[in-house]
Scaffold this active site. Structure first.
Site, mmCIF file in Angstrom:
data_model
loop_
_atom_site.group_PDB
_atom_site.id
_atom_site.type_symbol
_atom_site.label_atom_id
_atom_site.label_comp_id
_atom_site.label_asym_id
_atom_site.label_seq_id
_atom_site.Cartn_x
_atom_site.Cartn_y
_atom_site.Cartn_z
ATOM 1 N N TYR A 154 32.398 -69.448 38.294
ATOM 2 C CA TYR A 154 33.307 -69.944 37.251
ATOM 3 C C TYR A 154 34.387 -68.916 36.922
ATOM 4 O O TYR A 154 35.570 -69.252 36.803
ATOM 5 C CB TYR A 154 32.476 -70.277 36.012
ATOM 6 N N LYS A 158 38.375 -69.472 37.432
ATOM 7 C CA LYS A 158 39.304 -69.416 36.308
ATOM 8 C C LYS A 158 40.347 -68.309 36.480
ATOM 9 O O LYS A 158 41.489 -68.436 36.018
ATOM 10 C CB LYS A 158 38.529 -69.236 35.004
#
Length: 253
Positions: A154, A158
């Site tokens: 993640y 991002k």
């Protein structure tokens, strides 16, 4: 007030949480809004709320990581709601694990939705923006882009969103298209509730622990992110591009 006459926005991952809040805010700003998520039926509640408030909206089901599904979804929006000139890439999933336990499938699933999905949606929508010589792209990053234990996939995705955003700003600026990213901190949504459950703690306890480190002394809400999206999508934000705004209740980067 923002001039939004005859303009259409697409918000991905908009059936709930941040995406739903963003879709509702853009509708209130005057945009026709395509509420896009994996399950079209799940989008209909948000559409109904927008329509009840006097707005125009369309529920669209599509997997943002599927190239043909994205193409079909964007064409449908253009035909049924209006050619889109605002895109909010919000769709996302988490598959948290420590790196030595993380499977390739967990890595790939997060990369596909966040990065491949943002790329495919942007590529499809930018054609309408460049034709109109006006467009707004808002990508959802996260404070996790700065690194977060248990989120190698993640965090990487991002951080990648931020680089993607800056490149879009450089490539599309001459066509009147801006691209910016918003990096939320702790936002009270179903996703953060699921994180607390996975950790085996109550959401109240989880929230209290997190809020202790937030200077403004509270958790964020979807409408906090929606306000920031509203600015980036506005006519007045035309000289703001390639930026990453941390909406986290205090300084992060």
């Amino acid at each position: 007030m923002t001039t939004t006459a005859n303009r259409t926005a697409i918000v991905t991952g908009a059936a709930r949480g941040i995406g739903a809040g963003v879709a509702q805010r853009l509708a209130a700003d005057g945009f026709a809004v395509a509420v896009l998520d994996l399950d079209e039926t799940a989008c209909k509640t948000v559409v109904a709320e927008i329509e009840a408030a006097g707005g125009r909206a369309l529920a669209v089901g599509a997997d943002v990581a599927d190239e043909e599904a994205v193409k079909a979804a964007v064409e449908r929006v253009a035909n049924e709601l209006g050619e889109p000139t605002v895109l909010v890439n919000n769709a996302g999933i988490i598959r948290d694990n420590l790196v030595f336990r993380m499977s390739a499938a967990e890595w790939d699933a997060v990369m596909n939705v966040h990065l491949r999905g943002a790329f495919l949606m942007t590529r499809a929508v930018q054609a309408y923006m460049t034709k109109a010589t006006w467009g707004r792209i808002v990508n959802l990053s996260s404070t996790s882009a700065l690194g977060n234990r248990g989120q190698a996939n993640y965090s990487t995705a991002k951080a990648g969103i931020q680089g993607f955003t800056k490149t879009l700003a450089i490539e599309l600026g001459k066509y009147g298209v801006t691209a910016n990213a918003i990096a939320p901190g702790f936002i009270e949504t179903e996703m953060t509730m699921a994180t607390a459950e996975r950790m085996g703690v109550s959401f109240d306890d989880f929230r209290s622990a997190v809020v202790n480190d937030i200077p403004v002394g509270r958790g964020g809400l979807p409408e906090d992110i929606a306000h920031a999206v509203s600015f980036f999508a506005s006519e007045g934000a035309g000289f703001v591009s390639g930026q990453v705004l941390y909406v986290a209740g205090g300084p992060k980067a």
